[in-house]
Write an enzyme that holds these catalytic residues in place. Structure first.
Site, PDB file in Angstrom:
ATOM      1  N   HIS A 132     -81.434 -23.252 109.755  1.00 36.25           N
ATOM      2  CA  HIS A 132     -83.030 -23.694 110.711  1.00 36.25           C
ATOM      3  C   HIS A 132     -84.375 -23.773 110.498  1.00 36.25           C
ATOM      4  O   HIS A 132     -83.787 -23.735 108.854  1.00 36.25           O
ATOM      5  CB  HIS A 132     -82.559 -22.009 111.207  1.00 36.25           C
ATOM      6  CG  HIS A 132     -81.067 -21.599 111.645  1.00 36.25           C
ATOM      7  ND1 HIS A 132     -79.759 -20.639 110.830  1.00 36.25           N
ATOM      8  CD2 HIS A 132     -80.466 -20.492 112.657  1.00 36.25           C
ATOM      9  CE1 HIS A 132     -79.119 -20.927 111.997  1.00 36.25           C
ATOM     10  NE2 HIS A 132     -79.660 -20.904 113.124  1.00 36.25           N
ATOM     11  N   ASP A 177     -68.481 -24.713 114.666  1.00 35.78           N
ATOM     12  CA  ASP A 177     -68.520 -23.559 113.381  1.00 35.78           C
ATOM     13  C   ASP A 177     -67.649 -22.953 113.009  1.00 35.78           C
ATOM     14  O   ASP A 177     -66.993 -22.502 113.607  1.00 35.78           O
ATOM     15  CB  ASP A 177     -69.132 -22.162 114.015  1.00 35.78           C
ATOM     16  CG  ASP A 177     -71.002 -23.255 113.664  1.00 35.78           C
ATOM     17  OD1 ASP A 177     -70.736 -24.690 113.135  1.00 35.78           O
ATOM     18  OD2 ASP A 177     -71.530 -22.391 113.959  1.00 35.78           O
ATOM     19  N   HIS A 234     -66.723 -16.547 117.431  1.00 36.91           N
ATOM     20  CA  HIS A 234     -67.458 -16.464 118.837  1.00 36.91           C
ATOM     21  C   HIS A 234     -66.379 -16.801 119.782  1.00 36.91           C
ATOM     22  O   HIS A 234     -66.769 -16.009 121.070  1.00 36.91           O
ATOM     23  CB  HIS A 234     -68.464 -17.760 119.098  1.00 36.91           C
ATOM     24  CG  HIS A 234     -69.935 -17.117 118.097  1.00 36.91           C
ATOM     25  ND1 HIS A 234     -70.411 -17.993 118.085  1.00 36.91           N
ATOM     26  CD2 HIS A 234     -69.710 -16.044 117.136  1.00 36.91           C
ATOM     27  CE1 HIS A 234     -71.931 -17.883 117.253  1.00 36.91           C
ATOM     28  NE2 HIS A 234     -71.413 -16.650 116.423  1.00 36.91           N
ATOM     29  N   ASP A 236     -69.052  -9.795 113.662  1.00 35.61           N
ATOM     30  CA  ASP A 236     -69.310 -11.246 113.937  1.00 35.61           C
ATOM     31  C   ASP A 236     -69.668 -11.306 112.296  1.00 35.61           C
ATOM     32  O   ASP A 236     -70.754 -11.517 111.616  1.00 35.61           O
ATOM     33  CB  ASP A 236     -70.025 -11.947 114.355  1.00 35.61           C
ATOM     34  CG  ASP A 236     -70.183 -13.341 114.379  1.00 35.61           C
ATOM     35  OD1 ASP A 236     -68.674 -13.699 114.004  1.00 35.61           O
ATOM     36  OD2 ASP A 236     -71.274 -14.059 114.560  1.00 35.61           O
ATOM     37  N   ASP A 291     -84.797 -21.339 107.584  1.00 34.78           N
ATOM     38  CA  ASP A 291     -83.946 -21.315 106.611  1.00 34.78           C
ATOM     39  C   ASP A 291     -84.769 -22.017 105.354  1.00 34.78           C
ATOM     40  O   ASP A 291     -84.883 -21.895 104.515  1.00 34.78           O
ATOM     41  CB  ASP A 291     -82.452 -21.845 106.616  1.00 34.78           C
ATOM     42  CG  ASP A 291     -81.424 -21.183 108.051  1.00 34.78           C
ATOM     43  OD1 ASP A 291     -82.043 -19.670 108.168  1.00 34.78           O
ATOM     44  OD2 ASP A 291     -80.712 -21.775 108.169  1.00 34.78           O
TER      45      ASP A 291
END
Ligand code: XUL
Ligand code: CO
Length: 436
Positions: free
Chosen positions: A100, A295, A270, A306, A103
């Site tokens: 990101h 992912d 997810h 999560d 990050d």
């Protein structure tokens, strides 16, 4: 300065090695179904968990205090972290990484300061990518952490939040292109709602569609050829995320005329949170032509959140690889470890153990899936189950020769009818177990 000087490049040593810092199954150059393991799996390390994860949780602060981190928000600290990250990834032998925007570089006091910080850190990343040959699987903009996104970004009730998000995404697509990123991901962090009484759902969905069209237009403008991906997730942080699962995403993309520009990045936990299996989400996306990347992680069935644990479940990786092989592979996507070590795993070597375990679990999954396919019994039984569609009435229906009326005529002529196929679920499960 090296922080992993006691770690050699992680090598394939085979299943019998006693070395914890070696691969037992991931042999990058080994061929499976005519392709190297490296090319099948396209492993990717995530910057956010692996290099920015602090171990903090809602009940306690950071536990993962890294020797290379001076604790400051400076660009120099961020650049130094990049060098450490590339040393890690080089030794691990991961061909890709993902990040990101925030990050990798610190947010400044103004947007232009933030963008300037980003450019300076990206320079260091460029140098390290050149030095190591490690490539960018995808970039993404974090549109959920900052308080300005408390109501969402593209689906915010506040137009200025939308504008700020647009600026962040524009810059991040530019940087992803500059770094040769093969994909660009949108995970709808807070794109959803906590409560429908206060929500104008139609406006929010239309604005989300508008936002994605702006991204497509910008990519065309600058010639960014990477694949756009949406990452489904049903809840967390909001009660309902608009991109709740593969089917909801695909419907959204088609409804807002975006189907040609986006595929999906399917994440294991997810899928579980959505009440599906990973196999379901992958299969559904693949048959709709929307399987873009994965992912890789796992949840914990006793914990309904999560947890982003590293994937070590061989059944899970075998199922995943079976779907990928069936549909011709992962294309420009990869197996991206969106997973974090536990907050108690405070030794820097735990980062290696985690990734080695995940890579070995996927390598085993790949070998198992290829063996199931080579054996052919499982597919043979599926074909047998659907044999009624191969000739006669089934073939006539599938080639469009019938209507409700013509089929009614046949049904009226058929005496007491009962299907003769057995579902054979137990046998199917036994066959899979023979390969695990
Ligand atoms: C959140 C998640 C994100 C995305 C990138 O659950 O998976 O890390 O992968 O924003
Ligand atoms: Co993810």
């Amino acid at each position: 300065m090296s922080y992993f000087s006691d770690v050699n490049k992680i090598a394939y040593e085979g299943p019998d090695t006693k070395n914890d810092l070696a691969f037992r199954h991931y042999d990058a150059d080994a061929m499976v179904e005519g392709k190297t393991m490296r090319d099948h799996l396209r492993f990717s390390v995530v910057y956010w968990h692996t290099f920015r994860g602090t171990g903090a949780d809602p009940f306690g602060g950071p536990t993962l205090l890294r020797p290379w981190d001076d604790g400051s928000n400076s660009v120099e600290n961020a650049q130094n972290r990049v060098r450490v990250a590339f040393e890690f990834m080089e030794k691990l032998g991961a061909p890709y990484f993902a990040f990101h925007d925030i990050d990798i570089s610190p947010e400044g006091n103004t947007l232009s300061e933030t963008q300037n910080n980003f450019d300076r850190v990206v320079e260091t990343i460029e140098e390290e990518m050149q030095r190591t040959g490690i490539k960018l699987l995808w970039g993404t903009a974090n549109l959920f952490s900052h308080p300005r996104y408390m109501h969402g970004a593209a689906t915010s009730c506040n137009a200025e939040s939308f504008a700020y998000a647009a600026a962040q995404v524009r810059k991040c697509i530019e940087v992803t292109k500059r770094l040769g990123g093969e994909n660009y991901v949108f995970w709808g962090g807070r794109e959803g709602y906590q409560n429908l009484w206060n929500t104008d759902m139609q406006r929010e969905l239309e604005n989300l569609g508008r936002f994605f069209h702006m991204a497509v237009d910008y990519a065309n403008e600058i010639g960014f050829k990477g694949q756009f991906l949406i990452e489904p997730k049903p809840k967390e942080p909001t009660k309902h995320q608009y991109d709740s699962d593969a089917a909801a995403c695909i419907n959204f993309l088609r409804a807002y005329d975006l189907g040609d520009h986006f595929k999906l990045n399917i994440e294991t936990n997810h899928a579980t949170l959505a009440g599906h299996t990973m196999m379901h989400e992958l299969e559904y996306a693949a048959i709709q032509g929307a399987l873009g990347s994965i992912d890789a992680n796992r949840g914990d069935l006793l914990l309904g959140w999560d947890t982003d644990q590293f994937p070590t479940d061989i059944y899970q990786t075998a199922r995943t690889m079976l779907v990928l092989l069936k549909h011709g592979g992962i294309g420009s996507g990869g197996v991206n470890f969106d997973a974090k070590i536990r907050r108690e795993s405070i030794d820097i070597h735990d980062l290696y153990h985690a990734h080695i375990g995940g890579m070995d679990a996927f390598a085993r999954g790949l070998k198992i899936a290829a063996a199931i396919r080579a054996d052919g019994q499982l597919q043979g039984l599926v074909d047998q189950r659907y044999a009624s569609w191969k000739s006669g009435l089934g073939a006539e229906i599938e080639s469009g020769e019938h209507s409700l009326t013509s089929l009614e005529k046949i049904a009226l002529e058929t005496k007491a009818f009962q299907p003769m196929e057995s579902g054979r679920q137990e046998l199917f499960e036994n066959i899979v177990n023979r390969f695990i």
